[in-house]
Design a protein around this motif. Structure first.
Motif, PDB file in Angstrom:
ATOM      1  N   VAL A   1      -2.230  19.030 -40.189  1.00 28.51           N
ATOM      2  CA  VAL A   1      -1.524  18.143 -41.106  1.00 28.51           C
ATOM      3  C   VAL A   1      -2.026  18.377 -42.527  1.00 28.51           C
ATOM      4  O   VAL A   1      -3.136  18.880 -42.745  1.00 28.51           O
ATOM      5  CB  VAL A   1      -1.712  16.670 -40.713  1.00 28.51           C
ATOM      6  N   LYS A   2      -1.198  17.985 -43.490  1.00 25.75           N
ATOM      7  CA  LYS A   2      -1.536  18.045 -44.904  1.00 25.75           C
ATOM      8  C   LYS A   2      -1.820  16.637 -45.408  1.00 25.75           C
ATOM      9  O   LYS A   2      -1.392  15.649 -44.821  1.00 25.75           O
ATOM     10  CB  LYS A   2      -0.403  18.678 -45.703  1.00 25.75           C
ATOM     11  N   ALA A   3      -2.539  16.569 -46.518  1.00 24.12           N
ATOM     12  CA  ALA A   3      -2.841  15.264 -47.106  1.00 24.12           C
ATOM     13  C   ALA A   3      -1.544  14.549 -47.471  1.00 24.12           C
ATOM     14  O   ALA A   3      -0.660  15.132 -48.105  1.00 24.12           O
ATOM     15  CB  ALA A   3      -3.720  15.437 -48.345  1.00 24.12           C
ATOM     16  N   GLY A   4      -1.401  13.288 -47.064  1.00 27.25           N
ATOM     17  CA  GLY A   4      -0.211  12.503 -47.334  1.00 27.25           C
ATOM     18  C   GLY A   4       0.900  12.665 -46.319  1.00 27.25           C
ATOM     19  O   GLY A   4       1.929  11.982 -46.415  1.00 27.25           O
ATOM     20  N   GLN A   5       0.706  13.535 -45.333  1.00 22.75           N
ATOM     21  CA  GLN A   5       1.738  13.730 -44.316  1.00 22.75           C
ATOM     22  C   GLN A   5       1.844  12.499 -43.426  1.00 22.75           C
ATOM     23  O   GLN A   5       0.858  11.879 -43.064  1.00 22.75           O
ATOM     24  CB  GLN A   5       1.419  14.968 -43.481  1.00 22.75           C
ATOM     25  N   LEU A   6       3.086  12.130 -43.057  1.00 22.87           N
ATOM     26  CA  LEU A   6       3.338  10.952 -42.243  1.00 22.87           C
ATOM     27  C   LEU A   6       2.876  11.206 -40.807  1.00 22.87           C
ATOM     28  O   LEU A   6       3.314  12.162 -40.161  1.00 22.87           O
ATOM     29  CB  LEU A   6       4.821  10.596 -42.275  1.00 22.87           C
ATOM     30  N   LEU A   7       1.997  10.339 -40.313  1.00 28.59           N
ATOM     31  CA  LEU A   7       1.480  10.459 -38.955  1.00 28.59           C
ATOM     32  C   LEU A   7       2.206   9.527 -37.987  1.00 28.59           C
ATOM     33  O   LEU A   7       2.477   9.906 -36.853  1.00 28.59           O
ATOM     34  CB  LEU A   7      -0.024  10.149 -38.925  1.00 28.59           C
ATOM     35  N   ALA A   8       2.473   8.312 -38.438  1.00 23.22           N
ATOM     36  CA  ALA A   8       3.150   7.333 -37.584  1.00 23.22           C
ATOM     37  C   ALA A   8       3.816   6.289 -38.471  1.00 23.22           C
ATOM     38  O   ALA A   8       3.465   6.126 -39.649  1.00 23.22           O
ATOM     39  CB  ALA A   8       2.165   6.673 -36.618  1.00 23.22           C
ATOM     40  N   LEU A   9       4.771   5.586 -37.884  1.00 25.02           N
ATOM     41  CA  LEU A   9       5.504   4.534 -38.593  1.00 25.02           C
ATOM     42  C   LEU A   9       5.334   3.237 -37.807  1.00 25.02           C
ATOM     43  O   LEU A   9       5.568   3.195 -36.602  1.00 25.02           O
ATOM     44  CB  LEU A   9       6.983   4.900 -38.706  1.00 25.02           C
ATOM     45  N   ILE A  10       4.884   2.177 -38.519  1.00 24.00           N
ATOM     46  CA  ILE A  10       4.632   0.878 -37.893  1.00 24.00           C
ATOM     47  C   ILE A  10       5.741  -0.088 -38.296  1.00 24.00           C
ATOM     48  O   ILE A  10       6.064  -0.211 -39.480  1.00 24.00           O
ATOM     49  CB  ILE A  10       3.262   0.314 -38.318  1.00 24.00           C
TER      50      ILE A  10
END
Length: 419
Positions: free
Chosen positions: A111-120
């Motif tokens: 992953v890159k910095a600021g990349q979306l990992l999950a959505l709550i």
């Protein structure tokens, strides 16, 4: 006649008994002498032979084997174990309460910095934000109303001031009564108080608007936490949630991390350097990293920093080296060995470990002088290399040292050198 004969017979028997007793005593004495001779004579002979051997020998001193100290090389290698660790690692927690609406990464994902990992999904926060925005509109309307009231109070104050000034100019001319002048002054004072109260109302309303806006900003940030993003470039090393899981913000003691992320482009290895070599390893110095899983390959590492303090219990200094891992051939958590090449600023000597004596008199070696006498020399050990010891001070080179000195040797004792 008969009595005389009987007496002679008794005397004869008594004499015979005495002779037999003498014979028995003589035989017993002879046996004892023979036994003593059998036990003593061989011992005397052995002692005589040993004495003859001793007198025949020309060596009456202890025999010792000696060696000469060797000059240590200007550079030596120091190999220390260590575990490979990521340069940066972090556990990613939720900052708001809700449900995992969608997950975008899994273990091993780069992953890159600021990349979306999950959505709550946080419906409660969304409703609170809408309410807070409505509160801002309400507080803004109240502020406008307070400002209008202030303008009205200011207009009333101006009118009362004009009326008062007119009455004051007519006071004493009998055009107005003193009561009218007093009423004009009282009215002016009342209108002044109204303006002050209106100003206070405007300040309260303005503060209320700012408070409502701050609440909106807070909830907006909370809503922004619905997006869980990577704090830096790295690899996902752990995923602890799945879509639909209920999560709590990180302030809860029982909260669990959503993901663990590690940056492994640069790895670091922390090693415990012995005190004897700690000052010889400098920041920026090159080292060699080798791991068993990559046979035949060596990685160039660089000394990044050290603790600048020696551990009192272990007598070691914590030192960190860093190694480039952009090719991804190394994995955090692996075991490796760091090899340092140490340059010695001063000459040192190497002797066998068996030649070193540590007792109540301290650390020393046993030397044999030119006249074959024992001499104890105090020394300082700079490095223990297993079967050999590096001596920093105490020896000058060329000494004859006893390889395995006995505890019975004493200062000044004469010895014999074994061939």
């Amino acid at each position: 006649m008969t009595s005389t004969s009987t007496k002679n017979v008794v005397k004869t028997e008594t004499s015979t008994s005495s002779q037999k007793e003498v014979v028995r005593i003589g035989v017993a004495s002879l046996v004892i002498v023979l036994l003593l001779a059998i036990g003593i004579v061989p011992r005397v002979l052995r002692n005589r032979e040993a004495r003859d051997i001793v007198h025949a020998s020309t060596v009456l001193q202890p025999e010792v084997i000696v060696i000469h100290p060797q000059v240590a090389p200007a550079q030596t290698s120091l190999v220390l174990p260590g575990n490979l660790q990521p340069m940066y690692s972090a556990s990613v927690f939720a900052r708001t309460n809700g449900y995992i609406e969608k997950r975008f990464v899994d273990i091993g994902s780069h992953v890159k910095a600021g990349q979306l990992l999950a959505l709550i999904s946080t419906p409660e926060v969304d409703q609170q934000l809408n309410q807070a925005r409505a509160d801002v509109l309400q507080a803004t309307a109240a502020l406008q109303q307070a400002k209008a009231s202030l303008q009205q109070a200011q207009a009333n104050l101006d009118l009362s001031r004009t009326t008062r000034d007119r009455y004051l100019h007519l006071d004493g001319t009998r055009a107005v009564t003193p009561q009218s002048v007093d009423e004009a002054n009282q009215t002016f004072n009342a209108r002044t108080a109204d303006v002050a109260a209106a100003n206070a109302n405007v300040s309260v309303a303005d503060a209320s608007v700012k408070s409502r806006k701050a609440n909106v900003e807070r909830l907006t940030q909370m809503q922004g936490f619905e997006r869980v993003v990577a704090p830096f470039d790295g690899v996902i090393t752990a995923r602890n949630v799945e879509q639909g899981d209920l999560v709590n913000d990180g302030s809860d003691n029982g909260a669990r991390s959503l993901f663990s992320i590690a940056q492994s482009d640069i790895l670091r290895v922390q090693v415990e350097v012995p005190q004897s070599a700690a000052l010889d390893i400098k920041q920026g110095q090159q080292a060699i990293l080798s791991v068993q899983e990559r046979p035949g390959r060596q990685y160039t590492a660089t000394v990044a920093r050290d603790a600048e303090s020696v551990n009192l219990a272990a007598r070691t200094m914590l030192t960190e080296v860093q190694v480039d891992n952009h090719d991804g051939s190394l994995v955090p958590g692996m075991y490796g060995e760091i090899k340092f090449v140490i340059t010695h600023p001063q000459k040192s000597l190497i002797i066998p470990t068996t030649a070193l004596v540590i007792d109540k008199n301290g650390t020393h070696v046993v030397a044999v002088t030119a006249d074959d006498k024992v001499h104890f020399i105090p020394v300082d050990v700079s490095q223990d290399m297993g079967s050999q010891i590096e001596i920093s001070t105490g020896l000058h080179g060329g000494e004859s040292l006893v390889t395995n000195p006995s505890d019975l040797l004493s200062e000044g004792q004469r010895v014999s050198l074994a061939e």
